[in-house]
Design a protein around this motif. Structure first.
Motif, PDB file in Angstrom:
ATOM      1  N   SER A  47      -1.719  -2.121  20.327  1.00 33.00           N
ATOM      2  CA  SER A  47      -1.853  -2.833  21.598  1.00 33.00           C
ATOM      3  C   SER A  47      -2.890  -3.950  21.508  1.00 33.00           C
ATOM      4  CB  SER A  47      -2.221  -1.850  22.712  1.00 33.00           C
ATOM      5  OG  SER A  47      -2.316  -2.514  23.941  1.00 33.00           O
ATOM      6  N   ALA A  48      -4.164  -3.598  21.490  1.00 37.77           N
ATOM      7  CA  ALA A  48      -5.228  -4.611  21.557  1.00 37.77           C
ATOM      8  C   ALA A  48      -5.209  -5.572  20.372  1.00 37.77           C
ATOM      9  CB  ALA A  48      -6.583  -3.924  21.652  1.00 37.77           C
TER      10      ALA A  48
ATOM     11  N   HIS B 290     -10.163  -4.619  25.090  1.00 39.60           N
ATOM     12  CA  HIS B 290      -8.780  -4.222  25.349  1.00 39.60           C
ATOM     13  C   HIS B 290      -8.517  -2.845  24.746  1.00 39.60           C
ATOM     14  CE1 HIS B 290      -4.290  -5.686  25.439  1.00 39.60           C
ATOM     15  NE2 HIS B 290      -4.405  -4.415  25.796  1.00 39.60           N
ATOM     16  N   GLY B 291      -9.026  -2.626  23.538  1.00 43.07           N
ATOM     17  CA  GLY B 291      -8.863  -1.318  22.908  1.00 43.07           C
ATOM     18  C   GLY B 291      -9.538  -0.213  23.691  1.00 43.07           C
TER      19      GLY B 291
ATOM     20  N   LEU C 105      -8.701 -10.451  32.462  1.00 46.02           N
ATOM     21  CA  LEU C 105     -10.118 -10.396  32.114  1.00 46.02           C
ATOM     22  C   LEU C 105     -10.333 -10.555  30.616  1.00 46.02           C
ATOM     23  CD1 LEU C 105     -11.233  -7.531  34.523  1.00 46.02           C
ATOM     24  CD2 LEU C 105     -11.378 -10.004  34.858  1.00 46.02           C
ATOM     25  N   PHE C 106      -9.418 -10.035  29.804  1.00 46.84           N
ATOM     26  CA  PHE C 106      -9.517 -10.261  28.357  1.00 46.84           C
ATOM     27  C   PHE C 106      -9.269 -11.741  28.061  1.00 46.84           C
ATOM     28  CE2 PHE C 106      -7.449  -5.853  28.466  1.00 46.84           C
ATOM     29  CZ  PHE C 106      -8.669  -5.238  28.697  1.00 46.84           C
ATOM     30  N   GLY C 107      -8.411 -12.380  28.865  1.00 44.55           N
ATOM     31  CA  GLY C 107      -8.185 -13.811  28.713  1.00 44.55           C
ATOM     32  C   GLY C 107      -9.425 -14.625  29.052  1.00 44.55           C
ATOM     33  N   VAL C 108     -10.158 -14.207  30.085  1.00 40.85           N
ATOM     34  CA  VAL C 108     -11.408 -14.892  30.436  1.00 40.85           C
ATOM     35  C   VAL C 108     -12.376 -14.832  29.259  1.00 40.85           C
ATOM     36  CG1 VAL C 108     -13.453 -14.837  31.923  1.00 40.85           C
ATOM     37  CG2 VAL C 108     -11.180 -14.508  32.914  1.00 40.85           C
TER      38      VAL C 108
ATOM     39  N   GLU D 102      -3.809  -9.340  21.379  1.00 43.68           N
ATOM     40  CA  GLU D 102      -4.850 -10.363  21.482  1.00 43.68           C
ATOM     41  C   GLU D 102      -4.783 -11.354  20.317  1.00 43.68           C
ATOM     42  OE1 GLU D 102      -6.449 -10.684  24.197  1.00 43.68           O
ATOM     43  OE2 GLU D 102      -5.743  -8.774  25.014  1.00 43.68           O
ATOM     44  N   SER D 103      -4.381 -10.886  19.145  1.00 47.78           N
ATOM     45  CA  SER D 103      -4.247 -11.792  17.997  1.00 47.78           C
ATOM     46  C   SER D 103      -3.133 -12.809  18.226  1.00 47.78           C
ATOM     47  CB  SER D 103      -3.971 -10.998  16.716  1.00 47.78           C
ATOM     48  OG  SER D 103      -5.079 -10.188  16.379  1.00 47.78           O
ATOM     49  N   LEU D 104      -2.021 -12.371  18.799  1.00 47.56           N
ATOM     50  CA  LEU D 104      -0.924 -13.297  19.087  1.00 47.56           C
ATOM     51  C   LEU D 104      -1.339 -14.346  20.113  1.00 47.56           C
ATOM     52  CD1 LEU D 104       2.107 -10.818  19.242  1.00 47.56           C
ATOM     53  CD2 LEU D 104       1.682 -12.549  17.486  1.00 47.56           C
TER      54      LEU D 104
END
Length: 228
Positions: free
Chosen positions: A72-73, A177-178, A143-146, A77-79
């Motif tokens: 998942s994380a 995210h993880g 929030l991970f995008g921020v 997030e890498s993509l």
């Protein structure tokens, strides 16, 4: 629930959050067509992510750590990060630190929105289930995008530390995210998730304020006000 209300309920949280972050840009809003493009690209990332996640699960199993931090994380997030670095990082429209947050949340919310649509139609949708997804997975992606966008902005406008900030722009979203996904797999997740989300929102609002304060357009705006 019929198809149209379910589809609208699945899409609405992502659009609402993207609008919120877009309008937080104090000095010069980004071209709407470019933000929409990033949102759509985020949606397109869902399908390759699903294929790769299936392969990761087959190869490494589906333990909680692998599911949370790798399938998942790490992958998602890498993509998102790859798309942003390749298409936005050197783009002329990325001309102030806050722009990184706008484009990163657009990609993240595009991903979260299509993911939300899949869950809504493949599961058994209810108002409670859609509300849960709006407040947790969709908000979490935003929030991970921020986080990602904040450090991309620092990397672009502090080139002497670009390597460090580019690394943080990927590493920190993966870690948080993880942690987010790992907590959701626990039986008592609600007691840990509430303070985590509160902390992430507070930190994100602080990053938004700091990114706006560092805008080179802020000084130009102040000069224009003085002349006026």
């Amino acid at each position: 629930m019929t198809i149209v209300p379910v589809l609208m309920a699945a899409i609405a949280p992502g659009i609402a959050l993207l609008s919120y972050f877009y309008l937080k840009d104090k000095y010069e809003t980004e071209p709407i067509h470019l933000v929409a493009k990033m949102f759509l690209l985020g949606m397109l990332l869902v399908l390759p992510a699903m294929v790769i996640q299936h392969g990761v699960g087959y190869e490494f199993g589906n333990g909680n750590f692998v599911l949370s931090f790798v399938s998942s994380a790490g992958l998602e997030e890498s993509l998102k990060w790859f798309v942003l670095v390749q298409l936005i990082y050197r783009h002329a429209s990325f001309d102030e630190p806050y722009d990184g947050i706008v484009y990163a949340t657009a990609v993240s919310l595009g991903f979260a929105t299509l993911e939300n649509v899949f869950y809504a139609f493949l599961g058994l949708p209810s108002f409670a289930a859609l509300l849960y997804r709006a407040f947790l997975p969709v908000s979490g992606h935003a929030l991970f995008g921020v986080m990602m966008g904040y450090y991309l902005g620092k990397a672009k406008f502090k080139p002497e530390k670009a390597g460090l900030y580019l690394t943080l722009s990927l590493a920190l979203p993966i870690v948080w995210h993880g942690v987010f996904d790992y907590i959701l797999l626990l039986s008592n997740w609600i007691w840990l998730m509430v303070p985590l989300m509160g902390y992430l929102w507070i930190r994100s609002l602080g990053r938004i304020s700091r990114a706006n304060d560092r805008s080179p357009l802020r000084a130009l705006g102040s000069e224009e006000e003085i002349k006026a």
